[in-house]
Design a protein around this motif. Structure first.
Motif, mmCIF file in Angstrom:
data_model
loop_
_atom_site.group_PDB
_atom_site.id
_atom_site.type_symbol
_atom_site.label_atom_id
_atom_site.label_comp_id
_atom_site.label_asym_id
_atom_site.label_seq_id
_atom_site.Cartn_x
_atom_site.Cartn_y
_atom_site.Cartn_z
ATOM 1 N N ARG A 1 0.810 -1.227 0.000
ATOM 2 C CA ARG A 1 0.000 0.000 0.000
ATOM 3 C C ARG A 1 0.842 1.277 0.000
ATOM 4 O O ARG A 1 0.489 2.247 -0.679
ATOM 5 C CB ARG A 1 -0.958 -0.004 1.189
ATOM 6 C CG ARG A 1 -0.275 0.043 2.546
ATOM 7 C CD ARG A 1 -1.255 0.000 3.700
ATOM 8 N NE ARG A 1 -1.896 -1.294 3.816
ATOM 9 C CZ ARG A 1 -2.505 -1.720 4.927
ATOM 10 N NH1 ARG A 1 -2.541 -0.952 6.007
ATOM 11 N NH2 ARG A 1 -3.067 -2.898 4.984
ATOM 12 N N ASP A 2 1.934 1.331 0.749
ATOM 13 C CA ASP A 2 2.743 2.547 0.770
ATOM 14 C C ASP A 2 3.402 2.792 -0.584
ATOM 15 O O ASP A 2 3.493 3.936 -1.041
ATOM 16 C CB ASP A 2 3.811 2.457 1.860
ATOM 17 C CG ASP A 2 3.247 2.766 3.238
ATOM 18 O OD1 ASP A 2 2.012 2.811 3.373
ATOM 19 O OD2 ASP A 2 4.033 2.957 4.188
ATOM 20 N N GLU A 3 3.869 1.728 -1.218
ATOM 21 C CA GLU A 3 4.432 1.877 -2.558
ATOM 22 C C GLU A 3 3.361 2.303 -3.552
ATOM 23 O O GLU A 3 3.625 3.086 -4.480
ATOM 24 C CB GLU A 3 5.059 0.568 -3.014
ATOM 25 C CG GLU A 3 6.323 0.187 -2.281
ATOM 26 C CD GLU A 3 6.923 -1.080 -2.844
ATOM 27 O OE1 GLU A 3 8.078 -1.038 -3.289
ATOM 28 O OE2 GLU A 3 6.236 -2.119 -2.850
ATOM 29 N N SER A 4 2.159 1.793 -3.372
ATOM 30 C CA SER A 4 1.055 2.203 -4.237
ATOM 31 C C SER A 4 0.803 3.704 -4.121
ATOM 32 O O SER A 4 0.539 4.387 -5.113
ATOM 33 C CB SER A 4 -0.213 1.420 -3.867
ATOM 34 O OG SER A 4 -1.330 1.872 -4.589
ATOM 35 N N THR A 5 0.917 4.227 -2.903
ATOM 36 C CA THR A 5 0.756 5.662 -2.703
ATOM 37 C C THR A 5 1.837 6.434 -3.457
ATOM 38 O O THR A 5 1.545 7.428 -4.139
ATOM 39 C CB THR A 5 0.801 5.994 -1.205
ATOM 40 O OG1 THR A 5 -0.284 5.333 -0.536
ATOM 41 C CG2 THR A 5 0.696 7.489 -0.978
ATOM 42 N N THR A 6 3.089 5.967 -3.327
ATOM 43 C CA THR A 6 4.167 6.616 -4.080
ATOM 44 C C THR A 6 3.873 6.601 -5.570
ATOM 45 O O THR A 6 4.019 7.618 -6.267
ATOM 46 C CB THR A 6 5.506 5.909 -3.820
ATOM 47 O OG1 THR A 6 5.858 6.025 -2.444
ATOM 48 C CG2 THR A 6 6.620 6.507 -4.670
ATOM 49 N N TYR A 7 3.452 5.456 -6.067
ATOM 50 C CA TYR A 7 3.245 5.281 -7.500
ATOM 51 C C TYR A 7 2.184 6.234 -8.032
ATOM 52 O O TYR A 7 2.392 6.934 -9.032
ATOM 53 C CB TYR A 7 2.855 3.835 -7.785
ATOM 54 C CG TYR A 7 2.808 3.485 -9.247
ATOM 55 C CD1 TYR A 7 3.961 3.166 -9.952
ATOM 56 C CD2 TYR A 7 1.597 3.474 -9.937
ATOM 57 C CE1 TYR A 7 3.917 2.846 -11.305
ATOM 58 C CE2 TYR A 7 1.541 3.166 -11.286
ATOM 59 C CZ TYR A 7 2.698 2.845 -11.960
ATOM 60 O OH TYR A 7 2.649 2.543 -13.295
ATOM 61 N N GLU B 1 -6.390 1.879 -2.480
ATOM 62 C CA GLU B 1 -5.100 1.817 -3.181
ATOM 63 C C GLU B 1 -5.129 0.958 -4.448
ATOM 64 O O GLU B 1 -4.525 1.345 -5.468
ATOM 65 C CB GLU B 1 -3.988 1.300 -2.258
ATOM 66 C CG GLU B 1 -3.702 2.176 -1.048
ATOM 67 C CD GLU B 1 -4.394 1.648 0.181
ATOM 68 O OE1 GLU B 1 -5.292 0.794 0.033
ATOM 69 O OE2 GLU B 1 -4.049 2.098 1.293
ATOM 70 N N PRO B 2 -5.794 -0.207 -4.467
ATOM 71 C CA PRO B 2 -5.733 -1.037 -5.685
ATOM 72 C C PRO B 2 -6.242 -0.331 -6.935
ATOM 73 O O PRO B 2 -5.652 -0.477 -8.009
ATOM 74 C CB PRO B 2 -6.603 -2.247 -5.323
ATOM 75 C CG PRO B 2 -6.498 -2.355 -3.836
ATOM 76 C CD PRO B 2 -6.448 -0.934 -3.358
ATOM 77 N N ILE B 3 -7.305 0.441 -6.825
ATOM 78 C CA ILE B 3 -7.841 1.095 -8.018
ATOM 79 C C ILE B 3 -6.940 2.254 -8.465
ATOM 80 O O ILE B 3 -6.889 2.596 -9.645
ATOM 81 C CB ILE B 3 -9.283 1.600 -7.770
ATOM 82 C CG1 ILE B 3 -9.954 1.975 -9.109
ATOM 83 C CG2 ILE B 3 -9.309 2.778 -6.830
ATOM 84 C CD1 ILE B 3 -11.424 2.307 -8.971
ATOM 85 N N MET B 4 -6.202 2.827 -7.528
ATOM 86 C CA MET B 4 -5.332 3.943 -7.887
ATOM 87 C C MET B 4 -4.051 3.470 -8.577
ATOM 88 O O MET B 4 -3.537 4.143 -9.463
ATOM 89 C CB MET B 4 -4.992 4.757 -6.637
ATOM 90 C CG MET B 4 -6.215 5.434 -6.025
ATOM 91 S SD MET B 4 -5.818 6.584 -4.687
ATOM 92 C CE MET B 4 -5.134 5.466 -3.459
ATOM 93 N N SER B 5 -3.545 2.309 -8.174
ATOM 94 C CA SER B 5 -2.315 1.820 -8.784
ATOM 95 C C SER B 5 -2.567 0.909 -9.980
ATOM 96 O O SER B 5 -1.693 0.753 -10.830
ATOM 97 C CB SER B 5 -1.465 1.074 -7.738
ATOM 98 O OG SER B 5 -2.210 0.061 -7.107
ATOM 99 N N SER B 6 -3.763 0.298 -10.065
ATOM 100 C CA SER B 6 -4.097 -0.587 -11.191
ATOM 101 C C SER B 6 -5.491 -0.257 -11.718
ATOM 102 O O SER B 6 -6.406 -1.091 -11.662
ATOM 103 C CB SER B 6 -4.031 -2.056 -10.738
ATOM 104 O OG SER B 6 -2.770 -2.387 -10.237
ATOM 105 N N PRO B 7 -5.698 0.952 -12.228
ATOM 106 C CA PRO B 7 -7.053 1.355 -12.645
ATOM 107 C C PRO B 7 -7.615 0.498 -13.770
ATOM 108 O O PRO B 7 -8.835 0.350 -13.876
ATOM 109 C CB PRO B 7 -6.868 2.810 -13.095
ATOM 110 C CG PRO B 7 -5.422 2.942 -13.409
ATOM 111 C CD PRO B 7 -4.715 2.026 -12.462
ATOM 112 N N GLY B 8 -6.770 -0.088 -14.600
ATOM 113 C CA GLY B 8 -7.267 -0.912 -15.703
ATOM 114 C C GLY B 8 -8.051 -2.114 -15.249
ATOM 115 O O GLY B 8 -8.966 -2.577 -15.948
ATOM 116 N N ASP B 9 -7.734 -2.637 -14.057
ATOM 117 C CA ASP B 9 -8.450 -3.806 -13.547
ATOM 118 C C ASP B 9 -9.850 -3.458 -13.053
ATOM 119 O O ASP B 9 -10.644 -4.362 -12.766
ATOM 120 C CB ASP B 9 -7.656 -4.458 -12.408
ATOM 121 C CG ASP B 9 -6.401 -5.157 -12.906
ATOM 122 O OD1 ASP B 9 -6.451 -5.737 -13.998
ATOM 123 O OD2 ASP B 9 -5.369 -5.118 -12.209
#
Length: 499
Positions: A61-67, A402-410
């Motif tokens: 999750r923290d890396e997802s925030t960075t991304y 976080e999942p939708i922010m880092s992998s919106p295509g899914d």
């Protein structure tokens, strides 16, 4: 005619001279020793950092925030920092530049930390070489990237490895300024120390440890005053960051007062460092290895732990640079042990095998998706597999967005039933959700809803919106399918007969 009396007289005269008030210049070592002390640890750190750097295509999750923050525009990042995460602001801006140059996904996200750890390992080796000789430096530099904590943050898209590297090279500048005091060197030290503090404000504790090291070394008062001016300049630069971050202190409300595990995590390395420091190292520098390494190892976590019983702030990753001090102490101790061994090369090879065997199981586990507390990419993949276009999606609680922010295509084709304003539009990390009544009304229009939840056993958020989400799901829909991934649970709900 005998010359012995003259020699004895000269030796006695030399011994009778008072110590010079000026710092002594360090003893020079060969270029080969210096190069090995820096390059070999850097090579090891680079190899260890690149090993399994994708971690099975996982991201926590923290890396997802960075991304997702680093992929915002500069204007949007600036707006966010006024609301949240200003303590990581310089790092987000740096990563924005990285992705602008090369949008290389997970590798681009983590490579700066890998390279920073290699630079830190080189710096540790050269610090050891300056303070205790080339062999001690080489040992310290090789030990540093093998520490499990260092391995962990060498492969994370967060600022901690960069902070550690900058602290190491600020320490080099401190030693240079003490050995050959120049205004230019002290200015460079102040600038690099300020950079470390801007990357993370708790690096100021490393600067404080530098001051304690100078006090322990009993350097002349003029040098202490020069350090005080440099430290004050660094503190002045970071003061605006501290003021704004204090207004965002609610974001670290999840930190608890230190428990047994945190205390042991501090006490065990500190005790090991103290024991290693009992073995004297050669004094090659005005500040000895022990004078420098012990404060750097002990002071920053000790201060944070003490403060955390009033206002919890202690997390070990905030001060991973303390392992620089431990590596220096362990390296000097190993050098003494190997020098005393009957067959030093054989003993060194055996010690290396034992060290690798000891850390290898943990190191291998760190490089799997299960090596972090959750995996946003796996959660997004599970949502895609369980859902179909037109389904609703809910994040329970809202910070699991976080999942939708880092992998919106899914999540393409799904409707975020609770979202009022997206994270970028609202200048927040997770967006703004609708009032509970509006969330309920939108949920009742959906035939199927996929939910992204904390893992089982986590405490439930007790507020009107989250209670409404759970209540509607329980009353009007059936659980159709469950998919557990690292740190999260994905659940598909449907109307009766609609699974």
């Amino acid at each position: 005619m005998s010359v012995t009396p003259a020699l004895d007289s000269a030796g006695a005269t030399a011994r009778a001279r008072p110590a010079s008030p000026e710092p002594l210049a360090p003893r020079r070592t060969g270029r080969t020793g210096r190069a090995a002390a820096g390059l070999v640890p850097a090579g090891l750190a680079l190899a260890v950092g690149l090993w399994g750097v994708r971690r099975g295509n996982s991201m926590w999750r923290d890396e997802s925030t960075t991304y997702q923050v680093a992929h915002r525009s500069l204007a949007d990042i600036w707006r966010l920092l006024g609301q949240a995460d200003v303590v990581h602001g310089l790092y987000y801006l740096f990563m924005h530049g990285v992705f602008a140059l090369w949008d290389g996904g997970l590798l681009a996200l983590r490579l700066p930390s890998v390279l920073a750890t290699a630079a830190a390992a080189a710096g540790v080796g050269l610090l050891g070489q300056r303070l205790a000789g080339p062999r001690a430096g080489l040992a310290a530099g090789l030990v540093f990237p093998l520490f499990p904590v260092v391995q962990r943050y060498a492969q994370e898209g967060r600022s901690y490895a960069l902070v550690c590297a900058v602290v190491v090279w600020a320490t080099h500048l401190l030693l240079s300024a003490v050995a050959r005091p120049r205004k230019r060197t002290w200015t460079c030290y102040a600038a690099v120390a300020a950079l470390a503090c801007l990357l993370h404000e708790f690096a100021v504790l490393a600067v404080l440890a530098h001051g304690v090291a100078l006090y322990r070394a009993r350097v002349p008062a003029a040098l202490g005053w020069a350090w005080g001016q440099a430290a004050a300049a660094a503190a002045l630069v970071v003061t605006p960051l501290v003021i704004v971050s204090q207004q965002q202190v609610a974001l670290v409300g999840w930190i608890s007062p230190p428990g047994i595990s945190q205390l042991l995590g501090f006490a065990v390395p500190a005790l090991a460092g103290v024991l290693c420091a009992k073995v004297p190292a050669p004094a090659l520098w005005p500040v000895s290895l022990g004078d420098l390494a012990l404060p750097l190892l002990i002071l920053p976590p000790a201060v944070l732990i003490a403060v955390s019983y009033v206002h919890p702030l202690y997390v070990d990753r905030y001060v991973i640079y303390v392992y620089v001090g431990l590596a220096l102490l362990v390296g000097a101790r190993l050098e003494r042990l190997l020098r005393a061994a009957a067959a030093p090369r054989t003993a060194a090879a055996l010690l290396a095998v034992v060290a690798v065997a000891a850390v290898l199981p943990y190191s291998a586990q760190l490089r799997t998706p299960q090596g972090r507390i959750d995996d946003t990419i796996a959660a997004a993949r599970a949502v895609r597999e369980l859902s179909r276009p037109g389904d609703g999606v809910l994040f329970m609680p809202a910070r699991r967005r976080e999942p939708i922010m880092s992998s919106p295509g899914d999540f393409r084709g799904l409707e975020d039933l609770a979202l009022a304003e997206a994270p970028v539009d609202s200048a927040t990390l997770h967006g703004v959700e609708l009032p509970a009544s509006r969330v309920r009304a939108r949920m009742l229009t959906a035939d199927r809803i996929v939910t992204v939840n904390d893992s089982p056993g986590q405490p439930l958020d007790d507020n009107a919106r989250e209670n409404t989400k759970r209540g509607v799901l329980k009353k009007y829909l059936h659980r159709c399918a469950v998919r557990d991934v690292t740190g999260m649970r994905i659940v598909l709900y449907g109307r009766p007969g609609g699974c």
